[in-house]
Design an enzyme around this catalytic site. Sequence first.
Site, PDB file in Angstrom:
ATOM      1  N   ASP A 117     -22.365 -14.571   8.385  1.00 30.68           N
ATOM      2  CA  ASP A 117     -22.860 -14.185   6.598  1.00 30.68           C
ATOM      3  C   ASP A 117     -21.868 -13.376   5.828  1.00 30.68           C
ATOM      4  O   ASP A 117     -22.548 -13.838   4.595  1.00 30.68           O
ATOM      5  CB  ASP A 117     -24.508 -13.532   7.017  1.00 30.68           C
ATOM      6  CG  ASP A 117     -25.693 -14.227   7.997  1.00 30.68           C
ATOM      7  OD1 ASP A 117     -25.109 -15.949   7.658  1.00 30.68           O
ATOM      8  OD2 ASP A 117     -26.512 -13.251   8.255  1.00 30.68           O
TER       9      ASP A 117
ATOM     10  N   HIS B  85      -0.390  -0.641  17.388  1.00 31.46           N
ATOM     11  CA  HIS B  85       0.173   0.747  17.857  1.00 31.46           C
ATOM     12  C   HIS B  85       0.654   1.373  18.130  1.00 31.46           C
ATOM     13  O   HIS B  85       0.770   2.114  18.603  1.00 31.46           O
ATOM     14  CB  HIS B  85      -1.534   1.504  18.465  1.00 31.46           C
ATOM     15  CG  HIS B  85      -2.737   1.199  17.391  1.00 31.46           C
ATOM     16  ND1 HIS B  85      -3.983   0.184  17.612  1.00 31.46           N
ATOM     17  CD2 HIS B  85      -3.329   2.084  15.862  1.00 31.46           C
ATOM     18  CE1 HIS B  85      -4.700   0.079  17.046  1.00 31.46           C
ATOM     19  NE2 HIS B  85      -4.768   1.058  16.264  1.00 31.46           N
TER      20      HIS B  85
ATOM     21  N   GLU C 252       0.953  -1.308   0.155  1.00 33.52           N
ATOM     22  CA  GLU C 252      -0.412  -0.196   0.168  1.00 33.52           C
ATOM     23  C   GLU C 252       0.778   1.397   0.079  1.00 33.52           C
ATOM     24  O   GLU C 252       0.252   2.602   0.567  1.00 33.52           O
ATOM     25  CB  GLU C 252      -1.229  -0.192   0.782  1.00 33.52           C
ATOM     26  CG  GLU C 252      -1.412  -1.202   1.032  1.00 33.52           C
ATOM     27  CD  GLU C 252      -3.129  -1.157   1.970  1.00 33.52           C
ATOM     28  OE1 GLU C 252      -3.154  -0.370   2.785  1.00 33.52           O
ATOM     29  OE2 GLU C 252      -3.394  -1.572   2.636  1.00 33.52           O
TER      30      GLU C 252
ATOM     31  N   GLU D 165      -8.406  -8.167  15.030  1.00 34.05           N
ATOM     32  CA  GLU D 165      -7.513  -7.419  16.086  1.00 34.05           C
ATOM     33  C   GLU D 165      -7.896  -8.671  17.136  1.00 34.05           C
ATOM     34  O   GLU D 165      -9.172  -8.859  17.344  1.00 34.05           O
ATOM     35  CB  GLU D 165      -7.673  -6.034  16.508  1.00 34.05           C
ATOM     36  CG  GLU D 165      -7.035  -5.276  17.545  1.00 34.05           C
ATOM     37  CD  GLU D 165      -7.094  -4.224  17.449  1.00 34.05           C
ATOM     38  OE1 GLU D 165      -8.354  -2.886  16.514  1.00 34.05           O
ATOM     39  OE2 GLU D 165      -7.333  -3.522  19.110  1.00 34.05           O
TER      40      GLU D 165
HETATM   41  N1  LIG Z   1      -5.691  -2.700   4.411  1.00 35.03           N
HETATM   42  C1  LIG Z   1      -4.976  -1.571   5.631  1.00 35.03           C
HETATM   43  C2  LIG Z   1      -6.357  -2.704   6.874  1.00 35.03           C
HETATM   44  C3  LIG Z   1      -7.159  -1.624   8.097  1.00 35.03           C
HETATM   45  S1  LIG Z   1      -7.861  -1.419   8.617  1.00 35.03           S
HETATM   46  C4  LIG Z   1      -4.293  -2.132   6.059  1.00 35.03           C
HETATM   47  O1  LIG Z   1      -3.583  -2.790   6.024  1.00 35.03           O
HETATM   48  O2  LIG Z   1      -3.575  -0.452   6.682  1.00 35.03           O
END
Ligand SMILES: N[C@@H](CCS)C(=O)O
EC number: 2.1.1.14
Length: 770
Positions: A671, A709, A499, A680
């Site tokens: 579902d 975090h 990302e 988490e």
């Molecule tokens: N694919 C995202 C989800 C965060 S809730 C990430 O890895 O940051």
Amino acid sequence: MVVATNLGFPYVGAKRELKKSVEAYWSGKISSDELKTAYQNIQKNHWILQKEQGIKHIPSGDYTLYDRVLDTAQQFGVIPTRYQHIHDPLQQFFAMGRGLQKPATATTEKVDVPAQEMKKWFDTNYHFIVPEFEPNQQFTLQNPRAVEQYNTAKALKIETRPVIVGPVTFLHLGKAAKGFDNFDTLSLLPKVLPLYIDLLKQLEAAGAEWVQIDEPALVLDLPDSVKAAFEEAYKTINAATSINTLVAAYFGRVEANISGLIPHVNGVHLDLVRAPEELDAILPQLNNSQVLSLGLVDGRNIWINNLAKSIELGQKAIAALGKERVFVAPSCSLAHSPFSTSFEKKIAEKNPELLSWLAFAVEKTKEISIIASALENGPESVKEALAANAAAIESRRTSAQTTNPAVRDRAINIPVADWKRPAGFSARREAQVKKLNLPLFPTTTIGSFPQTKEIRVARQKFNKGELSSEDYDAFIKKEMKEMVAFQENVGLDVLVHGEPERNDMVEHFGHLLHGYDFTENGWVVSYGSRCVKPPVIFGDVSRRGPMTVDETVYAQSLTKKPLKGMLTGPVTMMKWSFVRDDLPLKDVCTQIGLALRDEVVDLEAAGIPCIQVDEPAIREGLPIRRADWDAYLDWSVGCFRLSTAGVRNETQIHTHMCYSDFNDIFDAIVDLDADVLSIENSKSDEKLLKIFAVKKYPQEVGPGLFDIHSPRVPSVEEMSVIFDNVIKYIPKEHAWINPDCGLKTRGWPETEAALANLVEVARQFRAKYA
Ligand SMILES: N[C@@H](CCS)C(=O)O
Ligand SMILES: CN1c2c(nc(N)[nH]c2=O)NC[C@@H]1CNc1ccc(C(=O)N[C@@H](CCC(=O)N[C@@H](CCC(=O)N[C@@H](CCC(=O)O)C(=O)O)C(=O)O)C(=O)O)cc1
Ligand SMILES: [Zn+2]
């Protein structure tokens, strides 16, 4: 006189000055004194600004360096034992909020404490730090922030209305400390009330006339014991103090929860944006001196207020109570709004019509004072403002920008088969096992890797036109290459592209969809110092074209291991945006679901074997009252399935959720029918894992092994303890190994160390069980 009031302001600052100062303090660039000066300057500017907008009850005590619930806990001495050895109050405060890991020095001992649990603040995208109580909890009142901030404002000759978190909400949202599972935190009410009384007396002695006591727990479904606690709390407070108390409920309907406390307060605040019908219900319950604060201006969204409608509601209240007993207010604290539309130069230039529909915190305070003036002096007194508002409301109602007939048509003609994958999980699993050939306890990550300074600066340069699109693409490719190489080297099984191209998992996709626009500076705090810039959904949503195919295919080309495509689900795309309020949410979500469905199908066609569709916001989208849950879950789960059901059996659909209590929506999670769910877990109690066993969760699960975090690196032993627990509840062949969530907020050194440990956990468990 009708009073223009405010409940809270975006404390992060016009340009996120507070975030920058706090982070500078953490990295040792500024001292605690410099942090205090920065913080006080921001506060001062905000008080002056609100005064200039015409607000008469300006809040103080609504500011925090991390979280207001954490402030409340620290000031009442609710400090779990593991933080008590940290003597510096500021360090202790941040350690409770975000953990602290420091090696030993010649003069100090090693410190290694994880953060306290963080949870969603009601149905917002803000997260609070959950206070931990013990049955024999001792409370002490230390340096109350509300008093300090009230006095600071007073010294600047600004009269403010202090805001505090109320005692029932504080105790009710808190949890029993580990080992005290069966204890009711509200049993501590008689112990904490004397300290609240002391605090209120201090505020009164300092000169405060009114105090705003936030009790948002009033909008929850409450057992009788909690309703009784509200009555007891305010009866006791009323008997012992004489400051005027305004109890503020927001985010939903108070219904009968409020009846017991009403006789014991001087005023109540209701959220008339979420629950306009409650105006009629509350009026007969007030005695002839109590004040009603009307939450008329939406503190949770960015659309201009319909001033004529608000004035109508205000007039109704005045007819019953008289002008002296009516306050005009936002629905909730404006801390959930971005700062001001005045920074939005791009929207002003490219879409001035859209800009005329928007109001952020500063503009909302102006709306509040216009409504108050209209109620006090008659609508004629503000007729120009009302005319401009009416014109903007009409332009939005009739604009061609908001409707796309092709999208509407597609959404009402979705074939029934599109809402469900063609085969059940066991047939899909068989096909996926064959195709993916993964080891026992497969390892993966949740998607993002560290968003380094280098990445953010490159993106900033690209956005400013200082970096060409070719150079930016080359840079992102280089990042992906390094991220894929890292994952291979560390030994993960299912890889991700990392990302790097995404500033945010929601905002990024907003850029790739019709019907969305973006702010340049519309930041809102999400937790601690972390902010998000929710995009604005103003029109019908559809894809501009493939959104992630190029980067995903590129990343897959770098490795023989399976690569997991990464998308943000329809509910989360909607929930974490500022969403239009002129179309039912269900319809907005369906439009996004269709756009994502096309992307999922394109990824599969491009050879991507696993696709993760993140839905961390599905739990927070739940209506606050249970009576409204089924309808929501029906369409939200439906939209997720719509987005993922277009693929073949062998394509593995993952989903991910974080920050949630999953237990109460467990059946809805089943579902969703995802093949793999990552959640988490590392700081949750056993209740979370137990339910997977009790309900015999049919699909595969990756309960997170470490908290992302915090910068601290969990050891192999620590994660092994958690995973040992995981496989007590989840069949071994269904268990995945992964962190709690994405790693975008982390630095590389801790990411490398933590993931190396995580992979080692998988190796050790495979050696034992394979
Ligand atoms: N694919 C995202 C989800 C965060 S809730 C990430 O890895 O940051
Ligand atoms: C998973 N989470 C998310 C939620 N909501 C979302 N919309 N997105 C999420 O990911 N809700 C629940 C959780 C909350 N978690 C987080 C996690 C991380 C952040 C976060 O890191 N926020 C960043 C801002 C992210 C961003 O968009 N940054 C921009 C850069 C803008 C910027 O600051 N540029 C600088 C220059 C660069 C520099 O010097 O660093 C500038 O302009 O001054 C980008 O990447 O382009 C944060 O730092 O707060 C939020 C919620
Ligand atoms: Zn997450």
